[in-house]
Scaffold this motif. Sequence first.
Motif, short mmCIF file in Angstrom:
data_model
loop_
_atom_site.label_atom_id
_atom_site.label_comp_id
_atom_site.label_asym_id
_atom_site.label_seq_id
_atom_site.Cartn_x
_atom_site.Cartn_y
_atom_site.Cartn_z
N THR A 401 0.85 -1.21 0.00
CA THR A 401 0.00 0.00 0.00
C THR A 401 0.87 1.25 0.00
OG1 THR A 401 -1.61 -1.24 1.32
CG2 THR A 401 -1.95 1.14 1.15
N CYS A 402 1.94 1.22 0.78
CA CYS A 402 2.87 2.35 0.87
C CYS A 402 3.46 2.66 -0.52
CB CYS A 402 3.98 2.03 1.87
SG CYS A 402 5.24 3.30 1.99
N GLY A 403 3.95 1.62 -1.20
CA GLY A 403 4.54 1.81 -2.53
C GLY A 403 3.55 2.34 -3.53
N ALA A 427 6.86 9.66 11.06
CA ALA A 427 6.26 9.08 9.85
C ALA A 427 7.32 8.74 8.81
CB ALA A 427 5.25 10.06 9.26
N ILE A 428 8.42 9.50 8.77
CA ILE A 428 9.43 9.31 7.72
C ILE A 428 10.20 8.00 7.93
CG2 ILE A 428 11.52 10.29 6.68
CD1 ILE A 428 10.06 13.09 7.37
N ALA A 436 9.98 2.03 1.42
CA ALA A 436 9.84 3.14 0.46
C ALA A 436 11.21 3.79 0.29
CB ALA A 436 8.83 4.16 0.99
N GLU A 437 11.56 4.12 -0.94
CA GLU A 437 12.86 4.73 -1.22
C GLU A 437 12.88 6.17 -0.68
OE1 GLU A 437 15.54 3.51 -2.33
OE2 GLU A 437 14.89 1.58 -3.11
N ILE A 537 15.80 13.50 4.79
CA ILE A 537 15.11 12.25 4.43
C ILE A 537 16.02 11.36 3.58
CG2 ILE A 537 13.16 11.25 3.13
CD1 ILE A 537 11.53 13.76 3.92
N VAL A 538 16.65 11.98 2.57
CA VAL A 538 17.55 11.24 1.67
C VAL A 538 18.73 10.64 2.45
CG1 VAL A 538 19.09 11.44 -0.34
CG2 VAL A 538 16.85 12.56 -0.36
N GLN A 539 19.16 11.38 3.51
CA GLN A 539 20.27 10.89 4.35
C GLN A 539 19.81 9.86 5.38
OE1 GLN A 539 21.87 14.47 6.13
NE2 GLN A 539 22.19 15.43 4.13
#
Length: 582
Positions: A401-403, A427-428, A436-437, A537-539
């Motif tokens: 569902t997330c994807g 949440a992140i 999730a990526e 987030i990316v880190q």
Amino acid sequence: MKVEPGQLKAFLLDAGLITGNQFDEALRVAEKKDQKVGDILVAKGLISQEELIKLEAYILGIPFVSLEKEKIKPEVLKIIPEPIARSHNIVAFRKRGNNLEIAMLDPEDLRTIEFIKKTTPLKILPRLTTPEGIKNVLRQYQKTLEAEFGEIIRKEAGVLRPIKEEEMIEEKEDLKKVAEELPVIRIVDTLLKHAILQRASDIHIEPLEKEVLVRYRIDGILHNAMTLPTTASSGIVARVKVLANLKLDEHRLPQDGRFKVETEEYRYSVRVSILPVFDGEKIVMRLLSETAKAFTLEGLGLRTKSLEEVQNNLRKPVGMILVTGPTGCGKTTTLYAMMEILNTPGVNISTVEDPIEYRMPRINQTQVRPQIGLTFASGLRSLVRQDPDIIMVGEIRDNETCGLAINAALTGHLVLSTLHTTDAAGAIPRLIDMEAEPFLISSTLSVILAQRLIRKLCKEKEKYRLTDSELKDLANFCNLDRVLQILKEEKLAKPKDTLKDIDFYRPKASEECPEGYRGRIGIFEALVVTETIKELIVQKATSDKISAQAQREGMRTMIEDGFVKVAQGVTSIEEVLRVIIE
């Protein structure tokens, strides 16, 4: 019996309550809106409701009575049936010999007086009273739950019996018969009626070894309503199963269903969950009002910058907005308030929910049914093919569902959903944990709204100021300097004030509000995904780092939002800490 505008004007001017110009202006508004001129005068605050009713009573020669604190004898009250009393605002309050005094709001309601005259040999003496007086008397129609149940159980004890071992072969027929017996129907109906009157959101019916415990959840807190004999258990369970169209002879597996309760005064959808426990089957009934007005974000408690951020992101055609918090904190209600804003003829809104809590016109709502393969993931996959502009997913529960939700946000949809985390920043990492990526999360996520529900103080409340020891305790839960700065920004504190100079509020018990609270409102924190947050987030930064950065950029935490509401007199510090420190 009718008070003409000319008569009313003459008496009002003579009493010096208003000027001629004020009355003439009110009369013009009344004619335009097709309302009574007296109602317009009250609405404008020129005279009070009580002054108007007293004046009308004087003009018509009908005595005025104040019933706001009167206790009426039950035998007198019952002369006018409750449905008539409620629908026509007319009550019996005193019987002297052959005379019956009745109080009313509308002196022109002659038909109801004639009806009452036909139902009783007594001589009817009309009186005028205030709406508050009528409300006080109407409340007295309701017996206490214990008294009402005691009466039912005493009268019908023979029907409330457990099913014997030798009867198990014909169990389904027996249960159906018990469910249709009058005392069992009355018990369930009375439980529902009292729960609705007490504004309960849930009814818990819990079988114990020697009794059945009934509890109501009111403003988020469970309260013991009463206990019933164990003999009532099988009948109540059977009755609820019949209403919710569930299997009567299934006692080993959980069951879910729903039914409706409708009267002239209210309409409720009741969501039923039945769970096997050691001593029988536990029932939880969730009550959802179908007549409740749609909530607004402001009405839910969103204010200032948080409200602005959410509204700005709702205007975007793409992206993802998440609402987070524990079960029962109002996440779905917040999503419905957002959809109410977005629900215009120019957009196609589709939802996948479990369950559908409120029906909304023009929105395509799909109920999840895992038993036949309709899950959040499969529903969302099919839903995307329906060309929606806005998608609401009741909850992101699993990786698939997330994807799909992130993919929908990437491909030109606005996605609204909920997640179970304690704060906005949490949440992140939760999304990353669902595989999730991080670069996709940073590309799609617009804002995360974390929330809790707190009880509101009643009108009667106690004002106080914090002591040194209380401030020392509070310092363990929040940054007091930051709280003070926010209160100054909100003009709730003067520039030179310290926290010891600010008035706070706490509950004060009264007859109307035994605990000092009534109703609930939200406290929120809105985390906007800015460029710096995207980098974090990316880190794969921790939630603490993300939260700290968001606060540096102006995010108010839930506890800070709670302090603002405490200083405004909406709630108390104890209530804010109760829901935050879980």
